[in-house]
Design an enzyme around this catalytic site. Structure first.
Site, mmCIF file in Angstrom:
data_model
loop_
_atom_site.group_PDB
_atom_site.id
_atom_site.type_symbol
_atom_site.label_atom_id
_atom_site.label_comp_id
_atom_site.label_asym_id
_atom_site.label_seq_id
_atom_site.Cartn_x
_atom_site.Cartn_y
_atom_site.Cartn_z
ATOM 1 N N SER A 45 0.803 -1.227 0.000
ATOM 2 C CA SER A 45 0.000 0.000 0.000
ATOM 3 C C SER A 45 0.833 1.271 0.000
ATOM 4 O O SER A 45 0.317 2.350 -0.303
ATOM 5 C CB SER A 45 -0.944 0.010 1.204
ATOM 6 O OG SER A 45 -0.221 0.132 2.412
ATOM 7 N N LYS A 122 0.782 4.549 6.947
ATOM 8 C CA LYS A 122 0.290 5.364 5.839
ATOM 9 C C LYS A 122 0.932 6.748 5.924
ATOM 10 O O LYS A 122 1.645 7.076 6.865
ATOM 11 C CB LYS A 122 -1.233 5.532 5.898
ATOM 12 C CG LYS A 122 -2.030 4.243 5.984
ATOM 13 C CD LYS A 122 -2.002 3.434 4.706
ATOM 14 C CE LYS A 122 -2.813 2.163 4.846
ATOM 15 N NZ LYS A 122 -2.724 1.306 3.636
#
Length: 281
Positions: A45, A122
């Site tokens: 990701s 993230k």
């Protein structure tokens, strides 16, 4: 008498060994709880900033401490699942952080998933009060589009990656094993001047969203591999992340320490020596 002396020596040795192991565990626990937490990258990701198999230490001192700073122990094969709330649940409802400081836009942050407690990593995109939206794959912050510039493609071999055996998504269509999988690569510059690479595969549900207004005390995160990231664009009810509270932040990722492209870290022929001690943008 000789036997008694020998028995006494064995007992003394056992006592010293136990003490050494005990203090080693105490020091390791303090190191992990207060200073740095080891973190393996299990998914794609955050490509190409972080690759599957990267190993790093999360700086817990960067943002201060909350219940999320306590260690978690998860060993699926053994059925062990001990979360930070199991160790430090008595302070989980405390909104403020000890010696706290808020992360800055563009930081790469590890946080606890608001629902299941897993560690996620993230990039911080939205801070309290921001309006965040995606339109046709372009990020808007406070109703203004961010600056993006194309910089070619990110190429990788289509194969199973890491211990989980994940396979990459490709913008050049379905490709077979051993073929080159491409993604469009751009440099995105956030309003505070932080620039980083992002990847694009194609039209995906997260490319067009409504407007997210970030509440006070919460943050909005996105993965750099925009079309392969479960992040704040997706509601918790749909297995997404949603907004992340300040108390759920673990720390900041600054540097890759070690990296392996194989299914196991012991496969030394798959080590990526060019990523050892690599600073993160």
């Amino acid at each position: 008498m000789a036997e008694k002396a020998e028995d006494t020596g064995v007992i003394a040795w056992l006592v010293e060994t136990v003490k050494t192991v005990f203090w080693a565990l105490v020091i390791a626990g303090i190191f992990r709880t207060v200073l740095f937490q080891p973190f393996w990258i299990p998914s794609g990701s955050m490509k190409d900033t972080l690759l599957i198999g990267d190993f790093l230490f999360v700086n817990k001192m960067a943002y201060g401490y909350s219940y999320a700073s306590c260690p978690s122990i998860r060993i699926a094969r053994l059925g062990v699942d001990i979360g930070a709330d199991d160790f430090c649940g008595f302070i989980e409802d405390r909104e403020e952080r000890f010696f706290g400081a808020d992360p800055e836009r563009g930081d790469i942050v590890v946080f606890r998933h608001p629902v299941d407690g897993r560690d996620f990593i993230k990039r911080l995109i939205g801070v309290p009060g921001d309006r965040i939206q995606m339109q046709d794959g372009l990020l808007y912050i406070n109703d203004a589009p961010v600056q993006v510039a194309p910089v070619g493609t990110f190429d990788e071999v289509w194969e199973r990656q890491g211990p989980l055996g994940n396979t990459p998504s490709c913008s050049n269509g379905p490709v077979g094993p051993g073929s080159i999988c491409q993604k469009e690569r751009f440099i995105e510059t956030l309003p505070n001047g932080v620039s980083h690479a992002i990847l694009n595969v194609g039209d995906r549900p997260g490319d067009n969203t409504g407007v997210f207004t970030v509440p006070e005390g919460q943050f909005f995160f996105m993965g750099d591999n925009r079309d392969n990231s479960v992040d704040s664009r997706f509601l918790q009810a749909n297995r997404g992340v949603g907004f992340v509270e300040r108390k759920d932040i673990v720390g900041r990722a600054d540097r890759v320490m070690f990296s392996s492209a194989g299914r196991s870290m012991f496969a030394f022929w798959t080590w990526r020596s060019d990523r050892f001690f690599k600073a993160l943008d």
